[in-house]
Scaffold this active site. Structure first.
Site: not given
Length: 157
Positions: A46-48
């Site tokens: 998700g953060c990527t």
């Protein structure tokens, strides 16, 4: 947990190390609109996705007068690997003790798979050129968030 920030309030000042080990402060952004986004952990799916969305929209955000700062509790070394692996050209800042996240109301109770714990709440704060909050969004989704932010900023998508 600190209270969440609201539109019109002064954004808490901070100085954090970026992925190169250099100090970056909110004060150095004075005179510019700054998107400060908090994400839980570098190199996670998700953060990527969220970081790459900011990367892919960075030129148009900057053309509209917005700088981007990403903040996570990751150490500088992990941020450096993340930035290199994903070609991220905006500053990623290390908030290992999560003091800045707490000051911004982006640290608090989370629930995952039935467990409750303290952690980073995916959040985006837009700070105006005078250092005041113009947008405060909490519990944002990683996917589609940048497109929603662009709409909220009334930028062409």
């Amino acid at each position: 947990m600190a209270d969440r920030l609201t539109t019109g309030t002064e954004a808490p000042g901070f100085t954090l190390k970026d992925s190169h080990g250099k100090d970056v402060s909110l004060a150095s952004m004075r005179g510019r609109n700054t998107v400060v986004y908090f994400y839980p952990a570098a190199s996670t799916p998700g953060c990527t996705k969220q970081a790459c969305d900011f990367r892919d929209n960075l030129a148009s955000l900057q053309a509209a007068g917005y700088e981007v700062l990403g903040i996570s509790p990751d150490p500088v070394e992990k941020l450096a690997k993340f930035a290199a692996a994903e070609g991220l050209s905006f500053p990623l800042l290390s908030d290992e003790d999560h003091a800045v996240a707490e000051a911004y109301g982006a640290w608090g109770e989370k629930k995952n798979y039935g467990k409750t714990y303290q952690g980073l709440i995916r959040s985006t704060i837009v700070v105006d050129p005078d250092g005041n909050v113009s947008i405060a969004q909490y519990n944002v989704r990683a996917t589609g968030h940048v497109a929603k932010l662009r709409r909220d900023l009334k930028l062409d998508s």
